[in-house]
Scaffold this motif. Structure first.
Motif, PDB file in Angstrom:
ATOM      1  N   UNK A 132       0.795  -1.156  -0.217  1.00  0.00           N
ATOM      2  CA  UNK A 132       0.099  -0.060  -0.130  1.00  0.00           C
ATOM      3  C   UNK A 132       0.921   1.217  -0.064  1.00  0.00           C
ATOM      4  N   UNK A 133       2.133   1.316   0.893  1.00  0.00           N
ATOM      5  CA  UNK A 133       2.860   2.386   0.906  1.00  0.00           C
ATOM      6  C   UNK A 133       3.578   2.536  -0.378  1.00  0.00           C
ATOM      7  N   UNK A 134       3.892   1.602  -1.272  1.00  0.00           N
ATOM      8  CA  UNK A 134       4.320   1.719  -2.686  1.00  0.00           C
ATOM      9  C   UNK A 134       3.373   2.449  -3.686  1.00  0.00           C
ATOM     10  N   UNK A 135       2.143   2.182  -3.202  1.00  0.00           N
ATOM     11  CA  UNK A 135       1.063   2.674  -4.070  1.00  0.00           C
ATOM     12  C   UNK A 135       0.794   4.238  -3.763  1.00  0.00           C
ATOM     13  N   UNK A 136       0.965   4.848  -2.655  1.00  0.00           N
ATOM     14  CA  UNK A 136       0.555   6.159  -2.218  1.00  0.00           C
ATOM     15  C   UNK A 136       1.729   6.933  -1.884  1.00  0.00           C
ATOM     16  N   UNK A 159      -8.061  19.554  -3.975  1.00  0.00           N
ATOM     17  CA  UNK A 159      -7.662  21.283  -4.051  1.00  0.00           C
ATOM     18  C   UNK A 159      -7.001  21.558  -5.321  1.00  0.00           C
ATOM     19  N   UNK A 160      -6.279  20.711  -5.963  1.00  0.00           N
ATOM     20  CA  UNK A 160      -5.884  21.065  -7.434  1.00  0.00           C
ATOM     21  C   UNK A 160      -6.693  20.911  -8.473  1.00  0.00           C
ATOM     22  N   UNK A 161      -7.731  19.958  -8.220  1.00  0.00           N
ATOM     23  CA  UNK A 161      -8.570  19.904  -9.510  1.00  0.00           C
ATOM     24  C   UNK A 161      -9.832  20.781  -9.756  1.00  0.00           C
ATOM     25  N   UNK A 162      -9.838  21.256 -10.835  1.00  0.00           N
ATOM     26  CA  UNK A 162      -9.613  20.550 -12.155  1.00  0.00           C
ATOM     27  C   UNK A 162      -8.368  21.309 -12.605  1.00  0.00           C
ATOM     28  N   UNK A 163      -7.664  22.298 -12.126  1.00  0.00           N
ATOM     29  CA  UNK A 163      -6.386  22.970 -12.414  1.00  0.00           C
ATOM     30  C   UNK A 163      -5.354  21.933 -12.945  1.00  0.00           C
ATOM     31  N   UNK A 164      -5.059  20.868 -12.207  1.00  0.00           N
ATOM     32  CA  UNK A 164      -4.074  20.026 -12.505  1.00  0.00           C
ATOM     33  C   UNK A 164      -4.798  18.447 -11.911  1.00  0.00           C
ATOM     34  N   UNK A 165      -4.440  17.510 -12.632  1.00  0.00           N
ATOM     35  CA  UNK A 165      -4.697  15.977 -12.212  1.00  0.00           C
ATOM     36  C   UNK A 165      -3.357  15.591 -11.535  1.00  0.00           C
ATOM     37  N   UNK A 166      -3.513  15.706 -10.336  1.00  0.00           N
ATOM     38  CA  UNK A 166      -2.240  15.341  -9.282  1.00  0.00           C
ATOM     39  C   UNK A 166      -2.215  13.949  -9.026  1.00  0.00           C
ATOM     40  N   UNK A 167      -1.033  13.260  -9.363  1.00  0.00           N
ATOM     41  CA  UNK A 167      -0.587  11.930  -8.763  1.00  0.00           C
ATOM     42  C   UNK A 167      -0.193  11.772  -7.336  1.00  0.00           C
ATOM     43  N   UNK A 168      -0.276  10.687  -6.784  1.00  0.00           N
ATOM     44  CA  UNK A 168      -0.096  10.554  -5.362  1.00  0.00           C
ATOM     45  C   UNK A 168       1.600  10.852  -5.500  1.00  0.00           C
ATOM     46  N   UNK A 169       2.242  10.551  -6.220  1.00  0.00           N
ATOM     47  CA  UNK A 169       3.851  10.902  -6.402  1.00  0.00           C
ATOM     48  C   UNK A 169       4.240  12.270  -6.462  1.00  0.00           C
TER      49      UNK A 169
END
Length: 147
Positions: free
Chosen positions: A28-32, A85-95
């Protein structure tokens, strides 16, 4: 500074615990978590078997099990709040987002946004607040945009 966005997220900790009873916390940690967060997570829980699923029922004496779950729950909530908070300005990834503490032993958390994303979205500052109590973890994120 104008606010680019505000995001809030809440997670039911027993739901995450059920997931971690089927899949190891390390998976799970590797994923998020970002690479730097994974290093901090592994160091913080170095004496705990992160490569095995947690027992379905929490051991009465395992404070560490609870700390592993709440650590991951709070970060999940913070990253989901950052996405909102960022959407729809930018599609954030967990990384793209790392949660860090001011002091190595704890302290007020802060959000470290990928520099390339910060430049593209004109984010000049970010704020994060995380909390957990009982069965819930909650986080709130605010992004400020340079004027």
């Amino acid at each position: 500074m104008p606010i680019l966005g505000l995001g809030t997220d809440i997670i039911h900790i027993p739901r995450l615990r059920a997931l971690l009873s089927r899949h190891p916390p390390a998976r799970f940690a590797r994923r998020i978590l970002s690479p730097s967060e994974r290093e901090a997570f592994a160091a913080k829980f170095a004496n705990f078997r992160l490569d095995q699923p947690l027992p379905l029922r929490q051991d009465e004496d395992s404070v560490t099990q609870r700390r592993v779950v709440t650590f991951l729950a709070a970060r999940w909530a913070a990253k989901e709040a950052a996405f909102k908070a960022m959407y729809p300005t930018w599609y954030l990834k967990f990384s793209d987002v790392s949660i860090r503490n001011v002091a190595s032993g704890g302290g007020k958390p802060y959000l470290d946004l990928n520099p390339a994303v910060a430049v593209k979205t004109s984010v000049s500052a970010s704020h994060v607040s995380m909390s957990h109590d009982g069965d819930y973890a909650i986080a709130q994120v605010v992004f400020e945009r340079s004027s």
